[in-house]
Design a protein around this motif. Sequence first.
Motif, PDB file in Angstrom:
ATOM      1  N   LYS A   1      -5.537   8.546  13.119  1.00 44.51           N
ATOM      2  CA  LYS A   1      -6.356   7.335  13.193  1.00 44.51           C
ATOM      3  C   LYS A   1      -7.172   7.285  11.907  1.00 44.51           C
ATOM      4  N   ALA A   2      -6.740   6.464  10.974  1.00 40.73           N
ATOM      5  CA  ALA A   2      -7.409   6.404   9.665  1.00 40.73           C
ATOM      6  C   ALA A   2      -8.629   5.492   9.717  1.00 40.73           C
ATOM      7  N   LEU A   3      -8.555   4.450  10.568  1.00 45.08           N
ATOM      8  CA  LEU A   3      -9.707   3.554  10.727  1.00 45.08           C
ATOM      9  C   LEU A   3      -9.929   3.309  12.210  1.00 45.08           C
TER      10      LEU A   3
ATOM     11  N   ASP B   1     -10.537   0.450  -6.183  1.00 49.79           N
ATOM     12  CA  ASP B   1     -10.468   1.748  -5.511  1.00 49.79           C
ATOM     13  C   ASP B   1     -10.734   2.838  -6.542  1.00 49.79           C
ATOM     14  N   GLU B   2     -11.957   3.364  -6.519  1.00 50.68           N
ATOM     15  CA  GLU B   2     -12.389   4.381  -7.482  1.00 50.68           C
ATOM     16  C   GLU B   2     -11.992   4.019  -8.911  1.00 50.68           C
ATOM     17  N   PRO B   3     -12.477   2.908  -9.403  1.00 47.02           N
ATOM     18  CA  PRO B   3     -12.026   2.430 -10.719  1.00 47.02           C
ATOM     19  C   PRO B   3     -12.450   3.351 -11.852  1.00 47.02           C
TER      20      PRO B   3
ATOM     21  N   THR C   1     -16.121   4.308  -4.073  1.00 47.18           N
ATOM     22  CA  THR C   1     -16.587   5.297  -5.048  1.00 47.18           C
ATOM     23  C   THR C   1     -17.051   6.571  -4.362  1.00 47.18           C
ATOM     24  N   HIS C   2     -16.919   7.671  -5.085  1.00 48.11           N
ATOM     25  CA  HIS C   2     -17.424   8.955  -4.621  1.00 48.11           C
ATOM     26  C   HIS C   2     -18.825   9.220  -5.146  1.00 48.11           C
ATOM     27  N   ASN C   3     -19.166   8.419  -6.147  1.00 46.90           N
ATOM     28  CA  ASN C   3     -20.352   8.686  -6.943  1.00 46.90           C
ATOM     29  C   ASN C   3     -21.571   8.014  -6.316  1.00 46.90           C
TER      30      ASN C   3
ATOM     31  N   GLY D   1     -17.782   7.762   1.168  1.00 48.03           N
ATOM     32  CA  GLY D   1     -17.348   8.663   2.238  1.00 48.03           C
ATOM     33  C   GLY D   1     -16.527   9.793   1.673  1.00 48.03           C
ATOM     34  N   PRO D   2     -16.372  10.853   2.461  1.00 47.94           N
ATOM     35  CA  PRO D   2     -15.614  12.011   1.993  1.00 47.94           C
ATOM     36  C   PRO D   2     -14.129  11.700   1.836  1.00 47.94           C
ATOM     37  N   SER D   3     -13.464  12.611   1.171  1.00 49.95           N
ATOM     38  CA  SER D   3     -12.030  12.432   0.960  1.00 49.95           C
ATOM     39  C   SER D   3     -11.293  12.421   2.293  1.00 49.95           C
ATOM     40  N   GLY D   4     -10.360  11.510   2.427  1.00 49.29           N
ATOM     41  CA  GLY D   4      -9.574  11.427   3.644  1.00 49.29           C
ATOM     42  C   GLY D   4     -10.268  10.694   4.764  1.00 49.29           C
ATOM     43  N   SER D   5     -11.425  10.097   4.475  1.00 47.88           N
ATOM     44  CA  SER D   5     -12.170   9.430   5.542  1.00 47.88           C
ATOM     45  C   SER D   5     -11.585   8.059   5.877  1.00 47.88           C
ATOM     46  N   GLY D   6     -10.795   7.498   4.991  1.00 47.29           N
ATOM     47  CA  GLY D   6     -10.167   6.213   5.287  1.00 47.29           C
ATOM     48  C   GLY D   6     -10.606   5.082   4.372  1.00 47.29           C
ATOM     49  N   LYS D   7     -11.241   5.413   3.260  1.00 49.11           N
ATOM     50  CA  LYS D   7     -11.744   4.384   2.342  1.00 49.11           C
ATOM     51  C   LYS D   7     -10.612   3.550   1.754  1.00 49.11           C
ATOM     52  N   SER D   8      -9.595   4.240   1.245  1.00 49.08           N
ATOM     53  CA  SER D   8      -8.474   3.510   0.631  1.00 49.08           C
ATOM     54  C   SER D   8      -7.757   2.670   1.684  1.00 49.08           C
ATOM     55  N   THR D   9      -7.607   3.225   2.859  1.00 49.35           N
ATOM     56  CA  THR D   9      -6.961   2.489   3.944  1.00 49.35           C
ATOM     57  C   THR D   9      -7.733   1.192   4.226  1.00 49.35           C
ATOM     58  N   PHE D  10      -9.032   1.327   4.271  1.00 45.77           N
ATOM     59  CA  PHE D  10      -9.894   0.166   4.491  1.00 45.77           C
ATOM     60  C   PHE D  10      -9.678  -0.887   3.401  1.00 45.77           C
TER      61      PHE D  10
ATOM     62  N   SER E   1       0.834  -1.201   0.000  1.00 48.54           N
ATOM     63  CA  SER E   1       0.000   0.000   0.000  1.00 48.54           C
ATOM     64  C   SER E   1       0.873   1.257   0.000  1.00 48.54           C
ATOM     65  N   GLU E   2       1.961   1.181   0.763  1.00 49.81           N
ATOM     66  CA  GLU E   2       2.909   2.298   0.820  1.00 49.81           C
ATOM     67  C   GLU E   2       3.497   2.571  -0.564  1.00 49.81           C
ATOM     68  N   ALA E   3       3.927   1.466  -1.198  1.00 47.85           N
ATOM     69  CA  ALA E   3       4.578   1.596  -2.491  1.00 47.85           C
ATOM     70  C   ALA E   3       3.625   2.157  -3.528  1.00 47.85           C
ATOM     71  N   ILE E   4       2.401   1.692  -3.491  1.00 51.98           N
ATOM     72  CA  ILE E   4       1.449   2.115  -4.519  1.00 51.98           C
ATOM     73  C   ILE E   4       1.089   3.587  -4.358  1.00 51.98           C
ATOM     74  N   ARG E   5       1.157   4.093  -3.108  1.00 51.64           N
ATOM     75  CA  ARG E   5       0.845   5.503  -2.890  1.00 51.64           C
ATOM     76  C   ARG E   5       1.773   6.442  -3.663  1.00 51.64           C
ATOM     77  N   TYR E   6       3.001   5.946  -3.960  1.00 52.56           N
ATOM     78  CA  TYR E   6       3.944   6.796  -4.705  1.00 52.56           C
ATOM     79  C   TYR E   6       3.431   7.049  -6.109  1.00 52.56           C
TER      80      TYR E   6
ATOM     81  N   GLU F   1      -3.747   3.101  12.582  1.00 50.85           N
ATOM     82  CA  GLU F   1      -3.186   4.368  13.005  1.00 50.85           C
ATOM     83  C   GLU F   1      -1.910   4.610  12.210  1.00 50.85           C
ATOM     84  N   PHE F   2      -1.757   5.796  11.660  1.00 49.97           N
ATOM     85  CA  PHE F   2      -0.489   6.136  11.004  1.00 49.97           C
ATOM     86  C   PHE F   2       0.333   6.969  11.951  1.00 49.97           C
ATOM     87  N   ASP F   3       1.517   6.515  12.194  1.00 48.20           N
ATOM     88  CA  ASP F   3       2.401   7.217  13.129  1.00 48.20           C
ATOM     89  C   ASP F   3       3.280   8.172  12.341  1.00 48.20           C
ATOM     90  N   LEU F   4       3.026   9.442  12.492  1.00 48.33           N
ATOM     91  CA  LEU F   4       3.809  10.426  11.740  1.00 48.33           C
ATOM     92  C   LEU F   4       4.796  11.141  12.656  1.00 48.33           C
ATOM     93  N   GLY F   5       5.262  10.423  13.659  1.00 40.81           N
ATOM     94  CA  GLY F   5       6.215  11.036  14.573  1.00 40.81           C
ATOM     95  C   GLY F   5       5.483  11.773  15.677  1.00 40.81           C
TER      96      GLY F   5
HETATM   97  N1  LIG Z   1       0.729   5.875   4.503  1.00 41.09           N
HETATM   98  C1  LIG Z   1       0.143   6.856   5.193  1.00 41.09           C
HETATM   99  N2  LIG Z   1       0.846   7.559   6.078  1.00 41.09           N
HETATM  100  C2  LIG Z   1       0.271   8.520   6.796  1.00 41.09           C
HETATM  101  N3  LIG Z   1      -1.005   8.868   6.695  1.00 41.09           N
HETATM  102  C3  LIG Z   1      -1.777   8.186   5.833  1.00 41.09           C
HETATM  103  C4  LIG Z   1      -1.242   7.153   5.035  1.00 41.09           C
HETATM  104  N4  LIG Z   1      -2.219   6.644   4.256  1.00 41.09           N
HETATM  105  C5  LIG Z   1      -3.331   7.361   4.582  1.00 41.09           C
HETATM  106  N5  LIG Z   1      -3.067   8.274   5.522  1.00 41.09           N
HETATM  107  C6  LIG Z   1      -4.017   9.178   6.132  1.00 41.09           C
HETATM  108  O1  LIG Z   1      -5.119   8.425   6.568  1.00 41.09           O
HETATM  109  C7  LIG Z   1      -6.322   9.110   6.278  1.00 41.09           C
HETATM  110  C8  LIG Z   1      -7.185   8.275   5.381  1.00 41.09           C
HETATM  111  O2  LIG Z   1      -6.600   8.186   4.106  1.00 41.09           O
HETATM  112  P1  LIG Z   1      -7.241   7.399   2.908  1.00 41.09           P
HETATM  113  O3  LIG Z   1      -6.283   7.404   1.790  1.00 41.09           O
HETATM  114  O4  LIG Z   1      -7.686   6.082   3.386  1.00 41.09           O
HETATM  115  O5  LIG Z   1      -8.479   8.311   2.569  1.00 41.09           O
HETATM  116  P2  LIG Z   1      -9.540   8.116   1.402  1.00 41.09           P
HETATM  117  O6  LIG Z   1     -10.826   7.966   2.066  1.00 41.09           O
HETATM  118  O7  LIG Z   1      -9.101   7.038   0.502  1.00 41.09           O
HETATM  119  O8  LIG Z   1      -9.463   9.508   0.686  1.00 41.09           O
HETATM  120  P3  LIG Z   1      -9.685   9.807  -0.889  1.00 41.09           P
HETATM  121  O9  LIG Z   1     -11.123   9.784  -1.114  1.00 41.09           O
HETATM  122  O10 LIG Z   1      -9.100  11.162  -1.032  1.00 41.09           O
HETATM  123  O11 LIG Z   1      -8.934   8.766  -1.624  1.00 41.09           O
HETATM  124  C9  LIG Z   1      -5.907  10.420   5.655  1.00 41.09           C
HETATM  125  O12 LIG Z   1      -5.919  11.410   6.662  1.00 41.09           O
HETATM  126  C10 LIG Z   1      -4.526  10.167   5.155  1.00 41.09           C
HETATM  127  O13 LIG Z   1      -3.797  11.346   5.205  1.00 41.09           O
END
Ligand SMILES: Nc1ncnc2c1ncn2[C@@H]1O[C@H](COP(=O)(O)OP(=O)(O)OP(=O)(O)O)[C@@H](O)[C@H]1O
Lengths: 472, 225
Positions: B19-21, B166-168, B198-200, B38-47, A466-471, B10-14
């Motif tokens: 908390k993404a999920l 993911d948003e194909p 999807t956003h749609n 869900g809205p942008s940044g809500s955690g869909k891709s993370t899920f 997932s990290e790699a693909i984000r690039y 949880e993403f640890d940014l130092g």
């Molecule tokens: N590798 C990462 N490192 C740090 N933070 C991350 C990482 N991946 C996601 N995040 C953070 O986690 C949260 C959720 O991100 P995510 O990509 O899952 O959102 P999303 O719902 O897919 O948004 P979008 O609709 O814009 O794609 C965001 O605040 C994002 O900044």
Amino acid sequence: MRIKEDQLLMIRSIKGRPVESILLILGIALGIGATVSGFALVNQSLSEADKLLSSTYYHEIVVGTRQNSDGMDIAASLVSDDNNLILTVNDLAARKEVPDVKYAYVMNRTHLRFGNMRLPGSDNNGTNTSTQGSVNNQNNRTIVTGNFQPRDATGNTNTEAMPGPPSDDGFDPFHTNIDADELTSLEEPQVEEADAYRVTPEFFSAYGLNAVSGSVFSEQDIKSDTPSLILGSKLAKKIFEDAIAYGRKIQVMRDLYTITGVLAETGTAFDNEAFIPAVVPDLSGNDFRRFEAWGTTLRFIVQDLSRLTSVKAQIATYFDKEYGEGNVDISIPKVEAEAVSDRNLRLITVILILSISGLLIAIVNVTNILVSRMERRRKSLGILKALGASTNKILISLEYEALFIGVCGALTGTVIAVVLSEIIKNSLGTSGYNALILVLGVFISWIFTMVVTGIPAFQISKIAPSEAIRYE
Amino acid sequence: MIRLENIEKEFDLGQIKIKALDNINLTINRGDYLAVMGPSGSGKSTFLNILGILDFSTSGQYFLEDYEISSLPDKEQARIRNKHFGFVFQSFNLFSELSAIENVMLPMSYAGVKYNARKKRAGELLDWLGLNDRLYHLPSMLSGGEQQRVAIARALSNDPDLILADEPTGNLPSDKGEEILETLEKLNSNGVTIVMVTHNDAQGDRAHKRIHIKDGKIEWRKVCA
Ligand SMILES: Nc1ncnc2c1ncn2[C@@H]1O[C@H](COP(=O)(O)OP(=O)(O)OP(=O)(O)O)[C@@H](O)[C@H]1O
Ligand SMILES: [Mg+2]
């Protein structure tokens, strides 16, 4: 088996960036080439130095007259008449007072011309009566060899043969011991000239030279005045068509010499040289051989190198007493050679540092390029993982790539190293590169490439897809 | 087929932690067609990444057919991604050095499919997606819609049980997006499980199930008729 698509991907990504790939390979190659040849150079110099230090030459104390102390033959015209100091074989007696001297000998460079030189007053067949008469004169034999030429009273060198009959003082440059019949029966030698040494018997012992046929000179040869010649092994083979030299006679300038010995092969320059006895000239009379004695250097071998300086002092005492203080020049070649070798060592150190810096620069650059290359491929690697590549598979494919670049670099580097070593060999006259060092160099560079590429490869292969693909 | 229990990421940014999920509980059954919204940044891709074993949760449990995923070795996880999952990304993520057919063949080579067999299947899949005259084209020579169809063919190559998209349609004009969506629906009707971000809203409404994520939590869920 057909090539798999992930390997295809790797190959095409290397091919897709030819300049970068060539730079990588060249970087490794130059690093390896520089280091391996640097080490080869050091290795050679050290072994050469060892060889020199253990050679007979390093045990010598050289005694010469002021004019010839540098070992070069000087023009006879430069020898002033009042400084007519000539060292002779007799001066080897200096050793008697110095127990540390193991061998004492004369070793004078000279040059011999072989072949049927036209004798004066004779035709090519040598059947003239004037040569006949000289046979009776055997005891007043003249040897004309080397660079020495007869001088006239003003000290000028006579470059032309002196005409006319022998003068009153018995000086006869056309003197020969060759009988006309003998001359016709002589074989034409295959070699026209050779470098030679005028030596006394202990020279052979000092250099460990032995005769395979005949014998080396004895004290008797020095005194008896028979024209004898000893040949180095290679020269002996070259002179006569059938390669048999021992016992044969050969014309040297105007005299007939008997080959009384052939030396065993040594692998040194001596193999191509000839040796004639350094006889004692009659300095009081007008013996023409006094010319030969010019430039005589006496050499004293000291086994224990730590005694060199004290032996030098003892020898100096003898000559000061004999010829007056400071008239004889005594030198220790080892001390002079060591100064040269010291300088060489410093040069080599610099070269080694340069070649190691070359390797370091190569390491840094190669690592940089490889890391940035892998960074660029992060995304691809992430997708590969998503499609089912395990961490190990990614690592292996990255290592294959590194291995490929490493092997290409090592091969090119080896070629560079061999070429550089050849140049070193040719310019320094040393024994060339060492195969072992080359193998070692390739091995080291292989390890180096593996480490240099392995660490970033290992780190990048562990990344979450997932990290790699984000690039992007 | 899939059961998620108390998933947290949880993403640890130092200095700060994101908390993404948060406390995700969800069951996905075989044959489901699930839209994640869900809205942008809500955690869909993370899920979706966690679902596809492209990433790991910081806590909680993920069961796939009763196997806890994080306890499996890396190699086994890779095998699951390869044989059972198919991924479709917003930005296609094709290999630019490989032709369309080689892109589709690649996952099959990991699965140990012989060259001729994987070439035949890749050809059939691309043909089915209407790309039979594009087999040997590089991705750069294809339109976005065509690239996404190649990506779908690649996702289908090992006959997966689950397709994660993911948003194909996110990078495509609406008519091309519609084609992609219809393709996914066709696959779903053939029994393939689909999870699509999807956003749609209109697209989301066509799915059988919808979840709505906000700030990493499932805000609401809905099962359509
Ligand atoms: N590798 C990462 N490192 C740090 N933070 C991350 C990482 N991946 C996601 N995040 C953070 O986690 C949260 C959720 O991100 P995510 O990509 O899952 O959102 P999303 O719902 O897919 O948004 P979008 O609709 O814009 O794609 C965001 O605040 C994002 O900044
Ligand atoms: Mg997203």
